[in-house]
Structures are given as C-alpha cells and as structure tokens.
Design an enzyme around this catalytic site. Structure first.
Site, mmCIF file in Angstrom:
data_model
loop_
_atom_site.group_PDB
_atom_site.id
_atom_site.type_symbol
_atom_site.label_atom_id
_atom_site.label_comp_id
_atom_site.label_asym_id
_atom_site.label_seq_id
_atom_site.Cartn_x
_atom_site.Cartn_y
_atom_site.Cartn_z
ATOM 1 C CG PHE A 167 -96.604 104.214 8.692
ATOM 2 C CD1 PHE A 167 -95.543 104.380 9.554
ATOM 3 C CD2 PHE A 167 -96.779 102.962 8.102
ATOM 4 C CE1 PHE A 167 -94.671 103.335 9.841
ATOM 5 C CE2 PHE A 167 -95.924 101.912 8.370
ATOM 6 C CZ PHE A 167 -94.861 102.097 9.246
ATOM 7 C CD GLN A 191 -100.329 96.314 1.963
ATOM 8 O OE1 GLN A 191 -99.917 96.124 3.100
ATOM 9 N NE2 GLN A 191 -101.168 97.294 1.667
ATOM 10 C CG HIS A 232 -94.054 96.764 2.411
ATOM 11 N ND1 HIS A 232 -92.993 97.610 2.193
ATOM 12 C CD2 HIS A 232 -94.569 97.114 3.618
ATOM 13 C CE1 HIS A 232 -92.871 98.428 3.230
ATOM 14 N NE2 HIS A 232 -93.829 98.149 4.106
ATOM 15 C CG LEU A 264 -91.104 95.064 6.326
ATOM 16 C CD1 LEU A 264 -91.830 95.495 5.067
ATOM 17 C CD2 LEU A 264 -92.098 94.891 7.481
ATOM 18 C CD GLU A 309 -95.915 102.492 4.458
ATOM 19 O OE1 GLU A 309 -96.871 103.227 4.734
ATOM 20 O OE2 GLU A 309 -96.023 101.435 3.812
ATOM 21 N NE ARG A 311 -97.397 99.360 3.842
ATOM 22 C CZ ARG A 311 -97.412 98.644 4.955
ATOM 23 N NH1 ARG A 311 -98.066 97.486 4.993
ATOM 24 N NH2 ARG A 311 -96.780 99.075 6.036
ATOM 25 C CG HIS A 335 -96.100 93.334 3.652
ATOM 26 N ND1 HIS A 335 -95.115 92.936 4.533
ATOM 27 C CD2 HIS A 335 -96.828 94.282 4.306
ATOM 28 C CE1 HIS A 335 -95.227 93.628 5.666
ATOM 29 N NE2 HIS A 335 -96.266 94.435 5.564
ATOM 30 N NE ARG A 355 -101.792 95.422 6.291
ATOM 31 C CZ ARG A 355 -100.643 95.940 6.745
ATOM 32 N NH1 ARG A 355 -100.643 97.008 7.520
ATOM 33 N NH2 ARG A 355 -99.489 95.402 6.397
#
Length: 572
Positions: A122, A236, A238, A248, A251, A282, A351, A386
C-alpha cells in the site's frame, strides 16, 4: 420535563468500525453486565465503514523483515512529521493484536497458500502490510463485529436516531438530545460516559468518495458544545476517485500492480516518486496527478472533472476477479467499463478528515467521561497526511482503547449526571422552531454552492486568494442559511429536517477548515499552498486547535509530540 429520557451506563454515538469495536470492548470487559447503547443516524449496519476496501495495516511479518518500528517510521514520515509520535508507537504495537482478534472472531481474511494471513503493498508503506478481505475489507470487519455483538443482550440499538446537541455544562458532560427519525420524537439520553464515533466530514465536498450520510455531525456537535477541533485544514484527497461519480477505486488496485497513465501513454509517477511510483503516499500521488492534468497531459471533460487513467488490464482476469472483484463490479455498473479490458478514468477525490475532535492518547476529550474514536477524533496519528490502511486500523485500536477507558470510568460513577432542564428545553424549542421558520432560501441551493466552492478553492492545491474567496463564500452561506426552513413539515421520517441539521453541521466545519487552511502559511501533507510551497518547521510544526465562539472559530496552536524522529525531507 415532558420529554422521553433514556438512560444507559455507556452510550456510543456511531455504529461504524470504531463504535462497534468500542461496544465490544466494554461488553467483554464487563462480561456482558454493562448497559450499553449504540445510537446510529443510519440503520446500524449502514455505516460508511463498510465502504473501506483495500486493507488494514499491521506489522505481522517480523520473520520476513517488517517491524512495528518500521510501521511507526512510515506513519510518521507519511504524516509529514505532524503526527504525535507517542500515539504512533502505541498504535503500531496494538494493531497486530486487533488483526488476530478479528481472525478469532471469524473474519474471512485473505490467506496465503500455507494458510497464513495474506498482506499486500500500500502507498507509503515500505513493506506489504495491508491485511485484507478481497477489496471489501471494511464490510467484512463491520459484519464480523456486529455478529459478535449478538452475544451480549445488554447492548441496545437505536437505529435511525440523529443526535442534535451534546449537553456539557460548566465543563461537565450531562447527556445529549436526539430525534427519532422514524417516529419524529424528540429524545433525551443520559449516560455516565459517552463515546463519539461518528466518522468524518467529506460530504462538505461535491466530488468525494463518502456516503451521503458523512456530514461531520459528531465533530460539529462537539465543537458547539465547547470541545476543540484539531487540524481540520488537513483533508486527504485520494488519488483514484472514479470519474464522474467519485466512488473510491481502492489503493489496493495500485498495490496489486496497477499503473497511472497520462494522455501520452506514460507511467508518469516516475517523474515524481522514482522509487515508490504509484505507491507513494496519497498527498504526493494526488499532487502529481493534478500537475499532469494542469500541464495538459490529462483527459478533458466538459464538466471540469479532467482525469488520468488507472490501467489494470495487464493484471489479467484471474487476479482482478480474485483480488479486486468489487472494483470490477463498480466499474461495470457505474460506467460500463470492464477493467479487465480498459483503463479506468480517475482523479483526486476528497476522502478523509485527518483532523477531528481533540483527544489525548487514550481518546479522552478535555471533558471527563466524553471520549472520541475513529475518524471523528484527532489523536493525532495521521498528522498532515494519512497512510492508506491506517484508518480502519485506527478505528480498531482506539475503538478498543476508548471502550476500555469508558468502562473503567463508568465503574467509578455511582449516579447519572444531573440533566440541566433549561438546556434540554432550549434545544427542543430550537428543533420545533426549524419547523416554523419561513423558507426563504433553498437548503439544497446552499448545499450545492458550498460543495462547489470547496471543490474549487479548498482542494489538492490552495492559495490565499482562493481560500479568502472560499471563507467569504462560506460565511455568506452561513448568513443565508438562517433564512432556510423546511418544505416538509411532517414529523415522521422527515429527510428535509435531516438535510437541514446536516447542512448546519457542514457549514460549521467548512468555516473551520477554510480558516485553518488560510492561516497555515506553509505546505505540509494534504495541505498544499501554491503561495507557500515549502514545509516550514520553524513556524508551523504545530497542531491547530479551533474553539467555538459566537463570532466564529478562535484558533490556538499546540506543539507536536516528537519522541523518536526529528523532521527530515520527505522523499519516495
């Protein structure tokens, strides 16, 4: 006092991952004896947590080279050094236990051929530590915990009950008020302790991955009751929001080997993060995409949602069907694109709220007996950015911590706190007044205008001119909102009333986000200023605290807790 007063030892507002985990912890510790209530604006199994797709981060492979220390370093570096490092250390040490608890409780984690729990790469993580259940991880985590709650008869449900005010008098928690949406009744709740676990606020934006219910209610309630909000300017984005819906695209699609492609057919991330490519954090990937789009290397759309492509075609049918079945289903259902055959149109999308209710390392707010956990809270684990997989993990860790701490607190309380009658009656009168207000302004026009200005001026890139315009616009909308009433005057299941209360919460939070962003004259993590492109540790290595005043937010600042690592330049 002629209102329905409901009493429980411990009440948890919100039924997502953090709320369910807190309820389970308190129930296990009390051996099922504690009287616990879960209050949810939605039906209990419809929290936004079920939308978490890609995985939950934990250092499980110590024998293969991973470690809690490595997870901690990745998290601190990913946060652009704004995370409180004591919280990060506690998190990385506890999350492996949470993964194993869920395993014992029956979650269908993906497995290696030898039967061990599988993990995938990730963004921002230097080791594959995303524990997953296909690409429906949050769904399975929620259902597993819900199933285990059935063991405890002393857990009570209040589905489709919306909280309208938190009652805090002279620094002491007294209870809260709510509306039973199904019956239209005004309710008052009393408890010895409360855990707020209501999630984030990204429906303030138009283009967002979030469910329609995620309107920052818990944050706004806490703020209006006098609790400070922390680091709200850090939102954030994304990198892979599906165009045009904003759904979404996990990821995990890049973790499994997907490529980001511009209109020249180039894998452009090599220019921005040579080592980690598509699996950089991100904030970096989102800014890279915007730079490609602004340089004319994206694909244009008439609605302004210009995009790049996420190419999964080289992964093959078998891998996509096994590892990313939900992504394939969503792409086919919402755009008629099969990712086995064609790339997907994506762009940065609102996000996650890195900020939230200011809490200490135990999830305790400044008011005794009031706790917050999950996305609604700011510990601060995520700092300015994050890492993927750390949000579901945070919900599990601090859901468990706050459930335990609240149980310990409740055990010491001999009686319920006294309800201040006049505060309850004032809130009931306020709700009744909403029904009687003349409807001079459209609630839904204001909502549309708020989301447009947030998308346009408070996105991946920001500057003083745009933020000033956004702040003026938000304050104009706050004034216009005073002239909003309800079209629907009925008591039963009044979605117009829900929209009104949500709109009030979103406007409250939008002002804090924009003001915090305007004041923070640097670029750090998810907050990128074109006019202040560099991180400024000398002046801005600190948390923003926003306090309620009738005139608007009052900002103060708090030092970051640095225990292990001094800030250095972020390179990937």
């Amino acid at each position: 006092m002629d209102v329905n007063v409901l009493k429980h030892d411990l009440i948890i507002i919100g039924s997502g991952l953090a709320g369910l985990r807190a309820a389970l912890e308190a129930a296990f510790l009390s051996k099922g004896e504690l009287d616990i209530a879960l209050v949810s604006k939605t039906q209990l199994l419809r929290p936004h947590s079920v939308c978490a797709e890609g995985g939950t981060g934990a250092a499980l492979r110590i024998d293969e080279g991973d470690s809690p220390e490595l997870h901690a370093w990745d998290t601190v570096k990913g946060s652009d050094f704004l995370a409180d490092q004591d919280a990060v250390w506690r998190f990385v040490e506890l999350i492996p236990q949470e993964i194993l608890k869920l395993d014992h409780w029956g979650i269908p984690w993906a497995r290696r051929e030898n039967g061990k729990i599988d993990q995938r790469p990730f963004g921002g993580h230097s080791f594959p530590r995303a524990v997953f259940a296909a690409d429906k991880t949050g769904f399975f985590e929620v259902h597993t915990m819900y199933d285990n709650l059935q063991r405890f008869p002393n857990i009570h449900r209040y589905d489709e009950v919306m909280v309208t005010s938190l009652i805090i008098e002279e620094g002491e928690y007294r209870g809260f008020t709510a509306i039973d949406l199904v019956r239209g009744e005004f309710l008052v709740f009393q408890s010895k302790a409360i855990i707020i676990a209501t999630g984030g606020a990204c429906r303030i934006y138009g283009f967002t991955t979030y469910s329609y219910t995620v309107t920052g209610d818990g944050m706004a309630l806490a703020y209006r009751a006098g609790l400070p909000l922390k680091d709200m300017e850090f939102v954030q984005f994304h990198p892979t929001g599906f165009v045009p819906s904003g759904i979404l695209i996990t990821e995990a699609a890049r973790g499994e080997g997907g490529y980001l492609i511009n209109n020249l057919g180039e894998r452009f991330m090599g220019k921005y993060a040579e080592k980690m490519m598509e699996l950089a954090p991100r904030d970096i990937v989102s800014r890279s995409e915007m730079q490609e789009i602004e340089a004319g290397r994206g694909f244009t759309r008439e609605d302004g949602l210009d995009y790049v492509l996420l190419d999964l075609t080289h992964l093959g049918r078998e891998k996509i069907n096994e590892r990313l079945p939900l992504i394939r289903e969503v792409a086919i259902k919402f755009a008629g694109i099969d990712p086995i055959e064609k790339p997907l149109p994506v762009r940065p999308v609102a996000h996650y709220s890195m900020g939230g209710i200011h809490v200490d390392i135990d999830g305790q707010t400044p008011v005794p007996g009031v706790y917050a956990a999950g996305e609604v809270a700011c510990v601060s684990l995520h700092g300015a950015n994050r890492l993927g997989t750390n949000s579901t993990a945070e919900c599990l860790v601090w859901g468990g911590i706050t459930g335990g701490k609240a149980y310990e607190y409740v055990k010491k309380q001999k009686a319920f706190p006294q309800l201040p009658k006049e505060m309850v009656l004032r809130e009931e009168a306020r709700i009744n007044e909403i029904f009687n207000k003349p409807n001079k302004e459209s609630l839904y026009t204001i909502r549309k205008e708020l989301r447009e200005i947030m998308d346009k001026n408070v996105g991946v890139y920001r500057d003083e001119k745009g933020l000033t315009a956004a702040l003026n616009k938000v304050r104009e909308l706050i004034q216009r909102f005073k002239d909003c009433g309800l079209e629907d005057k009925s008591k039963y299941y009044n979605t117009d009333l829900v929209s009104y209360l949500e709109m009030e919460n979103m406007l409250t939070l939008a002002e804090i986000i924009v003001l915090g962003a305007l004041e923070r004259k640097e670029s750090r993590g998810g907050h990128a200023r074109r006019d202040y492109p560099n991180r400024d540790d000398e002046n801005w290595l600190k948390h923003t605290l926003a306090y309620y005043t009738p005139q608007g937010p009052r900002l103060k600042y708090l030092p970051v807790k640095i225990t292990t690592w001094k800030p250095v330049e972020r390179k990937y």
